[in-house]
Design an enzyme around this catalytic site. Structure first.
Site, PDB file in Angstrom:
ATOM      1  N   ASP A 212       0.851  -1.195   0.000  1.00 62.74           N
ATOM      2  CA  ASP A 212       0.000   0.000   0.000  1.00 62.74           C
ATOM      3  C   ASP A 212       0.880   1.236   0.000  1.00 62.74           C
ATOM      4  O   ASP A 212       1.686   1.438   0.918  1.00 62.74           O
ATOM      5  CB  ASP A 212      -0.893  -0.023   1.243  1.00 62.74           C
ATOM      6  CG  ASP A 212      -1.988   1.032   1.213  1.00 62.74           C
ATOM      7  OD1 ASP A 212      -1.923   1.940   0.365  1.00 62.74           O
ATOM      8  OD2 ASP A 212      -2.910   0.945   2.041  1.00 62.74           O
ATOM      9  N   ARG A 285     -11.729  -1.263  -4.056  1.00 62.53           N
ATOM     10  CA  ARG A 285     -11.371  -1.403  -2.654  1.00 62.53           C
ATOM     11  C   ARG A 285     -12.370  -0.794  -1.683  1.00 62.53           C
ATOM     12  O   ARG A 285     -12.101  -0.683  -0.488  1.00 62.53           O
ATOM     13  CB  ARG A 285      -9.998  -0.738  -2.413  1.00 62.53           C
ATOM     14  CG  ARG A 285      -8.840  -1.461  -3.034  1.00 62.53           C
ATOM     15  CD  ARG A 285      -8.334  -2.564  -2.120  1.00 62.53           C
ATOM     16  NE  ARG A 285      -7.815  -2.014  -0.894  1.00 62.53           N
ATOM     17  CZ  ARG A 285      -8.164  -2.400   0.324  1.00 62.53           C
ATOM     18  NH1 ARG A 285      -9.074  -3.327   0.495  1.00 62.53           N
ATOM     19  NH2 ARG A 285      -7.616  -1.852   1.390  1.00 62.53           N
ATOM     20  N   HIS A 314     -12.350  -3.029   1.601  1.00 60.94           N
ATOM     21  CA  HIS A 314     -11.516  -2.424   2.647  1.00 60.94           C
ATOM     22  C   HIS A 314     -11.932  -2.973   4.006  1.00 60.94           C
ATOM     23  O   HIS A 314     -13.116  -2.962   4.347  1.00 60.94           O
ATOM     24  CB  HIS A 314     -11.718  -0.910   2.601  1.00 60.94           C
ATOM     25  CG  HIS A 314     -10.828  -0.109   3.472  1.00 60.94           C
ATOM     26  ND1 HIS A 314      -9.485  -0.355   3.627  1.00 60.94           N
ATOM     27  CD2 HIS A 314     -11.099   0.975   4.255  1.00 60.94           C
ATOM     28  CE1 HIS A 314      -8.954   0.529   4.453  1.00 60.94           C
ATOM     29  NE2 HIS A 314      -9.918   1.344   4.857  1.00 60.94           N
ATOM     30  N   TRP A 404      -1.932  13.045   0.406  1.00 64.67           N
ATOM     31  CA  TRP A 404      -2.208  11.604   0.326  1.00 64.67           C
ATOM     32  C   TRP A 404      -3.693  11.416   0.227  1.00 64.67           C
ATOM     33  O   TRP A 404      -4.242  10.401   0.279  1.00 64.67           O
ATOM     34  CB  TRP A 404      -1.605  10.855   1.502  1.00 64.67           C
ATOM     35  CG  TRP A 404      -2.259  11.060   2.842  1.00 64.67           C
ATOM     36  CD1 TRP A 404      -2.968  12.126   3.265  1.00 64.67           C
ATOM     37  CD2 TRP A 404      -2.256  10.153   3.933  1.00 64.67           C
ATOM     38  NE1 TRP A 404      -3.391  11.964   4.542  1.00 64.67           N
ATOM     39  CE2 TRP A 404      -2.983  10.747   4.992  1.00 64.67           C
ATOM     40  CE3 TRP A 404      -1.735   8.899   4.152  1.00 64.67           C
ATOM     41  CZ2 TRP A 404      -3.159  10.121   6.226  1.00 64.67           C
ATOM     42  CZ3 TRP A 404      -1.927   8.287   5.383  1.00 64.67           C
ATOM     43  CH2 TRP A 404      -2.630   8.903   6.390  1.00 64.67           C
TER      44      TRP A 404
END
Length: 404
Positions: A212, A285, A314, A404
């Site tokens: 990841d 995901r 997830h 991010w």
């Protein structure tokens, strides 16, 4: 049958969890997970002040209609707070519907497409030797696949890697004030291929390895990393770049054959349209909890299946056993299942949320209890009240907040 009560329960048996409990006039109850880590109370208010009053008096069997009403009726659509709230309602309604039928939820979704649900576990270390020990531990627990995360030389802390304080106690990523972690993309890109090389040398070519990148790379950096990792045949590279810019994945896809997994921060199918129709990713995901529930996630998986893209729900520790149970029912039913993230919960969490799903030899099964198979111990939940907690913030060496 009518809904007569809608109650929101907030508890923190290790992590903060938000749970919606619906009760019908026939005595059936349904649970839904509305946890949004770091913004939990926003969803509590959304549910308590705006959604719960709309639910009392409704027929709980009308799952699709209720979903559409909550999504379209608010005018302000999408977003994580809205979709987490809708997800809680949707899962609670499915829970009631399956209990009324006397069946586990997966039977209402078409029945089982497999005998059990394959998972991957999390292995991490501040350096490579520590990571290798962590991989051994995950294999000893039965995991058939492992996500590997490593500290980066020169960085004090890296998200996804366990760290300890001066007394040796573990530092949690979620704290009352955001933990500040430093970041250096160039150092990371130099280090990760060596991490894969060491793990492959120790455990061989057959072990499925995942990694990841936590959205930290630009598209060209992500393409470079994917290319560098190709000799090690990763199972996937996850969240390599912020994918809200869907077109960016075109550049990544052109640059590497490493499989790509994206979507844990996505809330609706619109976040995926380009990624799926242009086959820019290999795994979707999103979580039941953050995507609006079982109803839209099943539709997403069916859409993805037309393009040979698989599911990979997830499943971190900040999704409650309610959300995890709903995911495992869906995993068991859909044809294009890929893999399920599973890192378990604290023993206390398992006591607060008693569940029928089991984890054996690295695989999950939802169990055969009617509904989703989770019961909430409200008295024990009340003994562990909400505790303010935030995810960390990443800063570059010059102090700039890193994207991010």
């Amino acid at each position: 049958m009518k809904i007569v009560d809608a109650k929101v329960v907030v508890t923190s048996p290790g992590r903060n969890f938000v749970t919606l409990k619906l009760t019908t006039d026939e005595g059936l109850t349904g649970l839904g997970d509305a946890t949004l880590n770091g913004r939990e109370l926003a969803v509590v208010s959304y549910l308590t002040d705006h959604v719960a009053p709309l639910l009392v008096g409704l027929d709980p069997h009308r799952v699709e209609d209720t979903w559409q009403s909550l999504y379209r009726g608010a005018y302000w659509r999408r977003g994580p707070v809205t979709m987490a709230a809708i997800a809680a309602v949707d899962v609670a309604l499915w829970d009631i519907k399956a209990k009324a039928a006397g069946l586990p939820l997966y039977q209402l979704l078409g029945g089982a497409s497999r005998e059990r649900v394959g998972t991957y576990g999390h292995a991490d270390g501040r350096d490579i030797p520590e990571l290798l020990d962590s991989v051994r531990a995950r294999l000893a627990e039965g995991y058939p696949a492992v996500r590997i995360q490593s500290g980066v030389p020169g960085l004090k802390a890296v998200y996804g890697v366990s760290d300890t304080d001066g007394a040796g106690a573990p530092i949690l990523h979620q704290q009352a004030r955001p933990l500040v972690e430093d970041w250096d993309t160039a150092a990371y890109l130099r280090h990760i291929p060596a991490v894969f090389d060491a793990v492959r040398a120790e455990f061989g070519a057959e072990l499925p390895l995942l990694h990841d990148a936590h959205h930290r790379l630009t598209p060209i950096q992500a393409a470079r990393l994917g290319k560098d990792l190709e000799p090690y045949r990763p199972f996937w590279l996850e969240d390599c770049t912020p994918a809200e810019n869907q077109e960016a994945l075109r550049l990544v896809r052109r640059g590497t054959t490493t499989p790509l997994a994206v979507g844990e921060v996505f809330n609706t199918v619109y976040d995926y349209q380009t990624l799926i129709t242009e086959q820019l990713i290999d795994y979707v995901r999103s979580a039941v909890t953050h995507f609006g529930g079982v109803t839209p996630l099943r539709k997403l998986f069916d859409f993805a299946a037309q393009y040979q893209i698989k599911s990979a729900v997830h499943g971190p520790q900040d999704i409650s056993p309610v959300g995890m149970a709903a995911a495992v029912h869906l995993d068991l039913a859909v044809h294009n299942f890929g893999i399920q993230e599973y890192s378990g919960h604290t023993p206390l969490t398992h006591e607060v949320f008693r569940h029928a799903y089991t984890f054996t030899d690295g695989h999950l099964h939802p169990g055969e209890d009617p509904g989703i198979g989770v019961e909430l111990d409200e008295e024990l939940a009340a003994a562990h009240p909400y505790a303010q907690a935030y995810l960390p913030v990443n800063r570059l060496h010059d102090g700039t907040v890193h994207d991010w």
